[in-house]
Write a protein that holds these residues in place. Structure first.
Motif, mmCIF file in Angstrom:
data_model
loop_
_atom_site.group_PDB
_atom_site.id
_atom_site.type_symbol
_atom_site.label_atom_id
_atom_site.label_comp_id
_atom_site.label_asym_id
_atom_site.label_seq_id
_atom_site.Cartn_x
_atom_site.Cartn_y
_atom_site.Cartn_z
ATOM 1 N N GLU A 28 -27.829 -6.904 25.037
ATOM 2 C CA GLU A 28 -28.030 -8.353 25.046
ATOM 3 C C GLU A 28 -29.510 -8.703 24.864
ATOM 4 O O GLU A 28 -29.857 -9.623 24.119
ATOM 5 C CB GLU A 28 -27.494 -8.979 26.337
ATOM 6 C CG GLU A 28 -26.173 -8.432 26.835
ATOM 7 C CD GLU A 28 -25.051 -8.464 25.793
ATOM 8 O OE1 GLU A 28 -25.193 -9.143 24.762
ATOM 9 O OE2 GLU A 28 -24.025 -7.797 25.998
ATOM 10 N N LEU A 29 -30.372 -7.974 25.526
ATOM 11 C CA LEU A 29 -31.801 -8.239 25.397
ATOM 12 C C LEU A 29 -32.284 -7.878 23.994
ATOM 13 O O LEU A 29 -33.192 -8.518 23.449
ATOM 14 C CB LEU A 29 -32.584 -7.468 26.455
ATOM 15 C CG LEU A 29 -32.283 -7.865 27.913
ATOM 16 C CD1 LEU A 29 -33.076 -6.986 28.871
ATOM 17 C CD2 LEU A 29 -32.605 -9.335 28.148
ATOM 18 N N SER A 30 -31.682 -6.855 23.400
ATOM 19 C CA SER A 30 -32.029 -6.484 22.035
ATOM 20 C C SER A 30 -31.634 -7.596 21.060
ATOM 21 O O SER A 30 -32.357 -7.877 20.100
ATOM 22 C CB SER A 30 -31.340 -5.170 21.656
ATOM 23 O OG SER A 30 -31.726 -4.748 20.373
ATOM 24 N N LYS A 31 -30.498 -8.224 21.310
ATOM 25 C CA LYS A 31 -30.086 -9.348 20.460
ATOM 26 C C LYS A 31 -31.069 -10.501 20.589
ATOM 27 O O LYS A 31 -31.398 -11.164 19.589
ATOM 28 C CB LYS A 31 -28.673 -9.811 20.851
ATOM 29 C CG LYS A 31 -28.132 -10.922 19.974
ATOM 30 C CD LYS A 31 -27.887 -10.451 18.551
ATOM 31 C CE LYS A 31 -27.229 -11.515 17.699
ATOM 32 N NZ LYS A 31 -26.968 -11.054 16.328
ATOM 33 N N LEU A 32 -31.552 -10.755 21.791
ATOM 34 C CA LEU A 32 -32.534 -11.821 21.973
ATOM 35 C C LEU A 32 -33.850 -11.484 21.275
ATOM 36 O O LEU A 32 -34.560 -12.381 20.800
ATOM 37 C CB LEU A 32 -32.761 -12.086 23.458
ATOM 38 C CG LEU A 32 -31.618 -12.822 24.182
ATOM 39 C CD1 LEU A 32 -31.944 -13.007 25.653
ATOM 40 C CD2 LEU A 32 -31.334 -14.169 23.523
ATOM 41 N N GLU A 33 -34.185 -10.198 21.203
ATOM 42 C CA GLU A 33 -35.369 -9.788 20.457
ATOM 43 C C GLU A 33 -35.215 -10.169 18.974
ATOM 44 O O GLU A 33 -36.174 -10.606 18.334
ATOM 45 C CB GLU A 33 -35.597 -8.279 20.583
ATOM 46 C CG GLU A 33 -36.178 -7.837 21.910
ATOM 47 C CD GLU A 33 -37.669 -8.112 22.015
ATOM 48 O OE1 GLU A 33 -38.303 -8.441 20.990
ATOM 49 O OE2 GLU A 33 -38.201 -8.008 23.133
ATOM 50 N N PHE A 34 -34.006 -9.981 18.448
ATOM 51 C CA PHE A 34 -33.760 -10.379 17.062
ATOM 52 C C PHE A 34 -33.901 -11.885 16.905
ATOM 53 O O PHE A 34 -34.539 -12.373 15.960
ATOM 54 C CB PHE A 34 -32.368 -9.931 16.615
ATOM 55 C CG PHE A 34 -31.928 -10.554 15.309
ATOM 56 C CD1 PHE A 34 -32.543 -10.207 14.121
ATOM 57 C CD2 PHE A 34 -30.908 -11.496 15.279
ATOM 58 C CE1 PHE A 34 -32.158 -10.780 12.913
ATOM 59 C CE2 PHE A 34 -30.513 -12.076 14.074
ATOM 60 C CZ PHE A 34 -31.138 -11.708 12.896
ATOM 61 N N ASN A 35 -33.304 -12.648 17.813
ATOM 62 C CA ASN A 35 -33.408 -14.099 17.715
ATOM 63 C C ASN A 35 -34.859 -14.562 17.825
ATOM 64 O O ASN A 35 -35.239 -15.572 17.223
ATOM 65 C CB ASN A 35 -32.537 -14.764 18.786
ATOM 66 C CG ASN A 35 -31.058 -14.665 18.465
ATOM 67 O OD1 ASN A 35 -30.671 -14.465 17.314
ATOM 68 N ND2 ASN A 35 -30.215 -14.776 19.477
ATOM 69 N N GLU A 36 -35.660 -13.834 18.576
ATOM 70 C CA GLU A 36 -37.084 -14.154 18.648
ATOM 71 C C GLU A 36 -37.747 -13.930 17.290
ATOM 72 O O GLU A 36 -38.639 -14.693 16.882
ATOM 73 C CB GLU A 36 -37.756 -13.309 19.728
ATOM 74 C CG GLU A 36 -39.204 -13.674 19.991
ATOM 75 C CD GLU A 36 -39.786 -12.969 21.197
ATOM 76 O OE1 GLU A 36 -40.961 -13.240 21.517
ATOM 77 O OE2 GLU A 36 -39.074 -12.149 21.834
ATOM 78 N N ARG A 37 -37.332 -12.897 16.573
ATOM 79 C CA ARG A 37 -37.880 -12.664 15.232
ATOM 80 C C ARG A 37 -37.459 -13.780 14.270
ATOM 81 O O ARG A 37 -38.222 -14.175 13.378
ATOM 82 C CB ARG A 37 -37.439 -11.294 14.703
ATOM 83 C CG ARG A 37 -37.949 -10.142 15.554
ATOM 84 C CD ARG A 37 -37.848 -8.811 14.838
ATOM 85 N NE ARG A 37 -36.501 -8.347 14.598
ATOM 86 C CZ ARG A 37 -35.724 -7.751 15.505
ATOM 87 N NH1 ARG A 37 -36.156 -7.581 16.736
ATOM 88 N NH2 ARG A 37 -34.515 -7.331 15.187
ATOM 89 N N VAL A 38 -36.242 -14.292 14.436
ATOM 90 C CA VAL A 38 -35.789 -15.426 13.631
ATOM 91 C C VAL A 38 -36.651 -16.653 13.941
ATOM 92 O O VAL A 38 -37.096 -17.369 13.027
ATOM 93 C CB VAL A 38 -34.297 -15.723 13.908
ATOM 94 C CG1 VAL A 38 -33.876 -17.042 13.261
ATOM 95 C CG2 VAL A 38 -33.425 -14.588 13.390
#
Length: 702
Positions: free
Chosen positions: A24-34
């Motif tokens: 879940e935290l890894s997915k949020l890392e992606f959304n931060e890149r977006v």
């Protein structure tokens, strides 16, 4: 391998939670890149607006699916830990803590960067209170004529229950007080979704948000009372509504019930305007059953999804250059000439299509459409996971049935958020007499495959398409994907087996060419990784490259760790979720992980294994996730043609060389964006592929 290295390999426990990142935290890392793409001033302004909107969409889906699932587990008292050692409650708390500053940064991005820059460029988002009298009068008339009739204020008092708040709806919380009353009354006004959210002023590129116009005209909804206060709010509901398929009597009825239950599912997030009073917030908390930590106080506006509309403005100076997908060089002779016979070309040699650089309409869609109208075609079979609302693929399949061909279609009713559309497509196909399979018990069908059976002079020929993306003409313009068009008899026979499973009930475990989940895929991938590790131990240069959307499966991660420790050089291009931690001493020094975020969504899956010079290349629908390898029906195809292998290697090399849109993953799970050195040219993978597609020579062997 040295004795010391072998000893180290024996003593490290690769199942230790310290070696795994949280999904879940890894997915949020992606959304931060977006979100970074909206912040990045190197991007054209309307491109930044696009990413501001996409970030909202991504976070909405994340809360509906992932946070909703965590809350379900918490309510069910699940305490099992993930590979990184967290319980559902610990994950939920960590996610909420990490999400809060992301929302704050998004709001800051809009107010301090995007909105002022838009104004400077002549595209203004104006506050209603800042308009002159004439402009306000004009908007008030628009409200009375076009908006007021659509509104239904819902009051909460002894005679009326607390109103139902629909998922992702934007609402005004209004407090009113009648003469002689001490306590105000709460009402909810839903901002209508069938009216433009950005209301244009005159014919200019100046806009006012609809909720501001409604707020300025509340006296029309609540006459003869005092408007005490008003503030916007927005709720997100859990989308993880599940039923036991094994006991369901009817899959269609089950899907319809799931869609209905989502309307009333539990809340997982409450967004409120930052100046909402505690009195109103406390009332919402009480009746919406959310905790304080699930509340996100943010400056208005809430919800940036509708700002995507601005990207349609005729302002090329504020956008990236328009991209038009090109004809495939194998399927045309010279620019402007008639296209070649698609079946003859496929039979001449396998064709690799790369979207959106190659036009979906001229390749995959054409493959299905020509099959539908070819008198020599006997049958067409296709697996539909998601498709466009005005799908020409569906129409071609209907045409095929009307032309007397045998047509069988697997429509996955359980495709998240596409259930309603897929159910309607399935019913329409059945009405045309087409054999429709609605899904398989216990699995989602995620393959992107189709099969054409054609009578030819030398017998019945099988033509196949195996892709990484959906049969969706619109997303094919925005998603980067690959597909193989082949006349391989072995791949065709494998697809015959697979489609027989869709319409029957027995799943084969052995296939001639394809890797199929949940059949032979997981073990074959493990064997390929272990084979590379064996080569490395024998002193041979060993290499693995994988381009994926997600790397989550703990068993695959552990195998990659072992391969790295054996000396295999591993490059991973993983768009978002990645559990593996690169650069750990004694574990993953030989692993590099990068992520590319650009104008197109990276969506293709490519696998490469060197195998001591006997190179293996694959493309297909499956990510390296537990759900894909065990709980979905997936198909991955080998690429044997040397020219196509060379093309795939080129795609991987260009992605790995990107120094503009590429992010390098750190051992702690964070990412650092690459930047070119002063004397280094900018290398952007997606621009490279666009340039090459425009310059492609007809008849190029790809």
């Amino acid at each position: 391998m040295s004795d010391n290295a072998a000893s180290t390999e024996r003593t490290v426990d690769l199942s230790d939670p310290e070696y795994y990142l949280n999904r879940e935290l890894s997915k949020l890392e992606f959304n931060e890149r977006v979100l970074h793409e909206a912040l990045d001033e190197r991007n054209p302004l309307l491109e930044r607006v696009k990413f501001l909107s996409i970030f909202t969409q991504n976070m909405d889906e994340f809360f509906m699916k992932r946070v909703g699932g965590l809350k379900q587990q918490i309510v069910a008292n699940v305490t099992d830990t993930t590979p990184d050692g967290r319980t559902p409650r610990e994950q939920w708390e960590a996610v909420l803590e990490k999400a809060a500053p992301l929302f704050e940064r998004q709001a800051e991005c809009y107010h301090e960067m995007i909105r002022p820059a838009l104004s400077t460029a002549g595209v203004e988002i104006v506050d209603y209170d800042d308009l002159d009298y004439g402009e306000q009068t004009e908007l008030d008339a628009y409200f009375e004529n076009s908006v007021l009739p659509t509104l239904t204020p819902l009051t909460f008092d002894p005679a009326h229950p607390f109103p139902h708040i629909s998922n992702l709806s934007l609402s005004l919380a209004v407090l009113t007080r009648q003469d002689g009353e001490s306590d105000p009354t709460f009402s909810r006004v839903k901002i209508p979704q069938n009216r433009p959210r950005l209301v244009q002023i005159d014919d200019d590129t100046r806009y006012v948000l609809l909720e501001e116009i409604i707020a300025a005209n509340l006296e029309h909804l609540f006459p003869n009372v005092e408007i005490v206060e008003h503030a916007t709010f927005r709720v997100t509901r859990n989308a993880e509504v599940r039923r036991n398929e094994e006991v369901a009597e009817d899959l269609i009825e089950m899907i319809e019930e799931v869609l209905e239950e989502r309307r009333f599912a539990t809340m997982v997030r409450l967004e409120v305007e930052s100046d909402m009073s505690d009195r109103v917030l406390d009332l919402l908390l009480e009746h919406l059953d959310v905790e304080d930590r699930e509340v996100f106080r943010l400056p208005a506006p809430l919800d940036y999804r509708e700002f995507m509309r601005l990207t349609g403005l005729d302002r090329p100076d504020l956008k990236l250059p328009e991209w038009t997908p090109q004809s495939h060089p194998r399927l045309t002779t010279r620019r402007g000439d008639e296209p070649r016979d698609i079946f003859a070309e496929i039979k001449r040699g396998d064709i690799l299509v790369h979207h959106p650089y190659h036009a979906f309409t001229d390749t995959v869609q054409r493959f299905i459409d020509e099959a539908a109208h070819d008198p020599d075609v006997l049958a067409i079979k296709a697996a539909i996971y998601r498709t466009a609302s005005d799908s020409k693929i569906i129409q071609s399949l209907i045409d095929a049935a009307q032309n007397g061909k045998q047509v069988a279609v697997m429509v996955e009713l359980k495709a998240r958020f596409d259930e309603k559309d897929n159910l309607e497509w399935a019913k329409k196909l059945e009405e045309e007499g087409i054999h429709v399979a609605y899904g398989t018990i216990g699995y989602k069908t995620h393959t992107k495959t189709s099969l054409v059976v054609r009578e030819e002079s030398d017998g019945v020929q099988l033509y196949s398409h195996v892709g990484t993306g959906n049969y969706h003409s619109e997303t094919a313009k925005r998603y980067e994907d690959l597909g193989l068009l082949t006349a391989s008899r072995d791949i065709g026979q494998d697809l015959v087996k697979l489609f027989n499973y869709f319409t029957g009930h027995s799943l084969h475990k052995e296939y001639r060419e394809l890797l199929i989940a949940p059949g032979n895929m997981r073990q074959r991938l493990i064997d390929l990784i272990r084979q590379e590790a064996g080569h490395a131990r024998d002193g041979t240069d060993a290499k693995i490259v994988a381009k994926l959307n997600r790397l989550e499966d703990p068993e695959i991660v552990e195998e990659l760790y072992r391969a790295s420790r054996a000396g295999v050089d591993i490059d991973l291009i993983v768009r978002d979720i990645c559990r593996l931690r690169p650069g750990l001493e004694g574990v993953s020094e030989n692993v590099d992980v990068v992520s590319i975020v650009g104008r197109f969504l990276e969506h293709s899956r490519i696998l490469y294994f060197r195998d001591d010079g006997n190179e293996h290349y694959y493309i297909g629908s499956a990510d390296w996730m537990e759900r894909n390898l065990d709980n979905r029906v997936e198909a991955v195809a080998p690429i044997h043609d040397p020219a196509l292998q060379q093309r795939l290697q080129y795609v991987l090399d260009v992605c790995l060389a990107d120094n503009r849109n590429c992010w390098e993953m750190q051992a702690d799970g964070s990412y650092v964006q690459r930047t070119p050195d002063e004397d280094e040219p900018v290398r952007t993978a997606q621009e490279t592929f666009m340039d090459q597609a425009e310059d492609a020579i007809p008849d190029a062997n790809i």
